[in-house]
Design an enzyme around this catalytic site. Structure first.
Site, PDB file in Angstrom:
ATOM      1  N   SER A 141     -41.762  13.505  91.969  1.00 52.82           N
ATOM      2  CA  SER A 141     -41.495  12.388  91.072  1.00 52.82           C
ATOM      3  C   SER A 141     -39.897  12.984  90.685  1.00 52.82           C
ATOM      4  O   SER A 141     -39.186  13.302  91.533  1.00 52.82           O
ATOM      5  CB  SER A 141     -42.458  12.473  90.071  1.00 52.82           C
ATOM      6  OG  SER A 141     -41.831  11.675  88.923  1.00 52.82           O
ATOM      7  N   TYR A 157     -35.301   3.471  89.639  1.00 52.50           N
ATOM      8  CA  TYR A 157     -35.787   4.583  89.619  1.00 52.50           C
ATOM      9  C   TYR A 157     -36.538   5.204  88.744  1.00 52.50           C
ATOM     10  O   TYR A 157     -37.656   5.782  88.892  1.00 52.50           O
ATOM     11  CB  TYR A 157     -34.603   5.768  89.874  1.00 52.50           C
ATOM     12  CG  TYR A 157     -34.621   7.198  90.417  1.00 52.50           C
ATOM     13  CD1 TYR A 157     -35.219   7.265  91.906  1.00 52.50           C
ATOM     14  CD2 TYR A 157     -34.627   8.177  89.598  1.00 52.50           C
ATOM     15  CE1 TYR A 157     -35.212   8.399  92.351  1.00 52.50           C
ATOM     16  CE2 TYR A 157     -34.797   9.432  90.103  1.00 52.50           C
ATOM     17  CZ  TYR A 157     -35.305   9.651  91.473  1.00 52.50           C
ATOM     18  OH  TYR A 157     -35.592  10.850  91.915  1.00 52.50           O
ATOM     19  N   LYS A 161     -40.704   5.886  89.498  1.00 54.53           N
ATOM     20  CA  LYS A 161     -41.418   7.204  89.424  1.00 54.53           C
ATOM     21  C   LYS A 161     -42.242   7.262  88.101  1.00 54.53           C
ATOM     22  O   LYS A 161     -43.271   8.067  88.107  1.00 54.53           O
ATOM     23  CB  LYS A 161     -40.028   8.219  89.176  1.00 54.53           C
ATOM     24  CG  LYS A 161     -39.166   8.305  90.194  1.00 54.53           C
ATOM     25  CD  LYS A 161     -39.873   8.994  91.451  1.00 54.53           C
ATOM     26  CE  LYS A 161     -38.826   9.431  92.617  1.00 54.53           C
ATOM     27  NZ  LYS A 161     -39.639   9.929  93.916  1.00 54.53           N
TER      28      LYS A 161
HETATM   29  N1  LIG Z   1     -32.036  15.772  94.555  1.00 54.95           N
HETATM   30  C1  LIG Z   1     -32.625  15.574  93.420  1.00 54.95           C
HETATM   31  O1  LIG Z   1     -31.963  16.152  92.325  1.00 54.95           O
HETATM   32  C2  LIG Z   1     -33.863  15.093  92.772  1.00 54.95           C
HETATM   33  C3  LIG Z   1     -34.282  15.131  91.632  1.00 54.95           C
HETATM   34  C4  LIG Z   1     -35.521  14.437  91.089  1.00 54.95           C
HETATM   35  C5  LIG Z   1     -36.283  14.021  92.285  1.00 54.95           C
HETATM   36  N2  LIG Z   1     -36.007  13.879  93.419  1.00 54.95           N
HETATM   37  C6  LIG Z   1     -36.846  13.322  94.497  1.00 54.95           C
HETATM   38  O2  LIG Z   1     -37.170  14.252  95.525  1.00 54.95           O
HETATM   39  C7  LIG Z   1     -37.383  13.576  96.510  1.00 54.95           C
HETATM   40  C8  LIG Z   1     -36.414  14.144  97.683  1.00 54.95           C
HETATM   41  O3  LIG Z   1     -35.162  13.924  97.334  1.00 54.95           O
HETATM   42  P1  LIG Z   1     -33.782  14.460  98.075  1.00 54.95           P
HETATM   43  O4  LIG Z   1     -33.021  14.725  97.207  1.00 54.95           O
HETATM   44  O5  LIG Z   1     -34.146  15.795  99.052  1.00 54.95           O
HETATM   45  O6  LIG Z   1     -33.373  13.152  98.900  1.00 54.95           O
HETATM   46  P2  LIG Z   1     -32.676  12.818 100.308  1.00 54.95           P
HETATM   47  O7  LIG Z   1     -31.890  14.246 100.535  1.00 54.95           O
HETATM   48  O8  LIG Z   1     -31.922  11.639 100.288  1.00 54.95           O
HETATM   49  O9  LIG Z   1     -33.755  13.259 101.176  1.00 54.95           O
HETATM   50  C9  LIG Z   1     -34.683  12.069 101.522  1.00 54.95           C
HETATM   51  C10 LIG Z   1     -35.640  12.078 102.774  1.00 54.95           C
HETATM   52  O10 LIG Z   1     -36.483  10.991 102.666  1.00 54.95           O
HETATM   53  C11 LIG Z   1     -36.465  10.063 103.827  1.00 54.95           C
HETATM   54  N3  LIG Z   1     -36.874   8.898 103.460  1.00 54.95           N
HETATM   55  C12 LIG Z   1     -35.995   7.941 102.506  1.00 54.95           C
HETATM   56  N4  LIG Z   1     -36.472   6.814 102.732  1.00 54.95           N
HETATM   57  C13 LIG Z   1     -37.213   6.536 103.587  1.00 54.95           C
HETATM   58  C14 LIG Z   1     -38.303   5.707 104.168  1.00 54.95           C
HETATM   59  N5  LIG Z   1     -38.390   4.529 103.659  1.00 54.95           N
HETATM   60  N6  LIG Z   1     -39.279   6.142 105.101  1.00 54.95           N
HETATM   61  C15 LIG Z   1     -39.134   7.362 105.647  1.00 54.95           C
HETATM   62  N7  LIG Z   1     -38.239   8.404 105.086  1.00 54.95           N
HETATM   63  C16 LIG Z   1     -37.581   8.086 104.227  1.00 54.95           C
HETATM   64  C17 LIG Z   1     -35.021  10.435 104.247  1.00 54.95           C
HETATM   65  O11 LIG Z   1     -34.857  10.284 105.637  1.00 54.95           O
HETATM   66  P3  LIG Z   1     -34.314   8.933 106.154  1.00 54.95           P
HETATM   67  O12 LIG Z   1     -33.147   8.235 105.281  1.00 54.95           O
HETATM   68  O13 LIG Z   1     -33.730   9.304 107.502  1.00 54.95           O
HETATM   69  O14 LIG Z   1     -35.630   8.124 105.999  1.00 54.95           O
HETATM   70  C18 LIG Z   1     -34.625  12.063 103.969  1.00 54.95           C
HETATM   71  O15 LIG Z   1     -35.398  12.792 104.887  1.00 54.95           O
HETATM   72  C19 LIG Z   1     -37.200  12.262  96.339  1.00 54.95           C
HETATM   73  O16 LIG Z   1     -38.516  11.517  95.996  1.00 54.95           O
HETATM   74  C20 LIG Z   1     -36.456  12.132  94.935  1.00 54.95           C
HETATM   75  O17 LIG Z   1     -36.638  11.044  94.250  1.00 54.95           O
HETATM   76  C21 LIG Z   1     -34.569  14.744  93.747  1.00 54.95           C
END
Ligand SMILES: NC(=O)c1ccc[n+]([C@@H]2O[C@H](COP(=O)([O-])OP(=O)(O)OC[C@H]3O[C@@H](n4cnc5c(N)ncnc54)[C@H](OP(=O)(O)O)[C@@H]3O)[C@@H](O)[C@H]2O)c1
Length: 252
Positions: A141, A157, A161
């Protein structure tokens, strides 16, 4: 290795937090199936898992569609047999922008990735986990759920979430005492492509104070690494607790 002999399905494993979770799960002995839409990024994650001595199979699929979910379930069944650990990490921060200018189709699309996909995978996999008396579901989340008013321009978002967390805690209560735990994980502010996208493309979409916060947390180096966040998630997977909102910053 706390997950030796276990199998894991990780969505969004092509980069960022999901990739780091895949590597950490492998280090704990789990065999994994890894999902994303971008095949090259998934291949790189598989390579990194194998470099650590682990085993992982890539599944290229879009989890926001019913066909994509079916492909993930079929691919995981073929590669792993039963799934013991499901990490619903794939997520999108888009669409960003003022609510008054929101494209409703795109807003609904955020629910498909952030809510439909985790729920659909859980509904499909949990019954077998219950039959076997052990299973783990972790839904990734965001801290935005604790502060939904804090980020102007993040309406989709914040809403998705919050829905994901409500779904998670409701499911956890239903599965109490089955051996299957269901928990939320808030990963902290993590240095990933998602954060970079907000810095590069968000300036005219989110409010000025919010945008400044995203820039300054990067420039002041207060973002944590994907590996740090993943370590915190994976350390919790073997625990018996359920119905929790885990946060990366909490002590284990
Ligand atoms: N980074 C932060 O600061 C942060 C903070 C709070 C929460 N989060 C949460 O943590 C999780 C991971 O975030 P992240 O920062 O690592 O994001 P990221 O770098 O954008 O990576 C997201 C991953 O999800 C895949 N993805 C996205 N849409 C998809 C779909 N429709 N089907 C299959 N795969 C999909 C992407 O690959 P493809 O695009 O190739 O499909 C990628 O591998 C998310 O749920 C995000 O909301 C992140």
């Amino acid at each position: 290795m706390t997950l030796s002999g276990r199998t894991a399905l990780v969505t969004g494993a092509g980069r960022g937090i999901g990739r780091a979770v895949a590597i950490r799960l492998a280090a704990q002995g789990a065999r994994s199936a890894l999902v994303a839409r971008t095949a090259e990024e998934l291949q790189e994650t598989v390579r990194l898992v194998e470099r650590e001595g682990g085993t992982a199979v890539p599944i290229t699929a879009d989890v926001s569609t019913e066909d994509g979910v079916r492909a993930v379930l079929d691919g995981a069944a073929e590669a792993l047999g039963a799934v013991d650990v499901l990490v619903n990490n794939a997520g999108t921060v888009q669409p960003l922008g003022p609510a008054a200018e929101m494209d409703l189709e795109r807003w609904i699309g955020a629910f498909a990735v952030n809510v439909f996909a985790p729920a659909a995978l859980s509904f499909a996999l949990v019954p077998d986990m219950v039959k076997r008396g052990w299973g783990r579901v972790v839904n990734v989340s965001s801290g935005i759920v604790a502060h939904p008013a804090a980020l102007g321009g993040f309406n989709a978002y914040a809403a998705t979430k919050a829905a994901l967390e409500a779904h998670t805690l409701n499911l956890a209560a239903e599965l109490k005492d089955t051996g299957v735990t269901v928990n939320v994980y808030r990963p902290g502010s993590v240095d990933t492509a998602m954060q970079a996208w907000i810095r590069e493309r968000g300036e005219n979409l989110v409010d000025a104070a919010t945008y400044a916060r995203f820039r300054s947390s990067y420039e002041n180096r207060t973002l944590i690494t994907a590996d740090d966040s993943a370590a915190s998630l994976v350390a919790r997977v073997p625990l018996p607790e359920t119905g929790c909102v885990w946060d990366a910053s909490d002590r284990i």
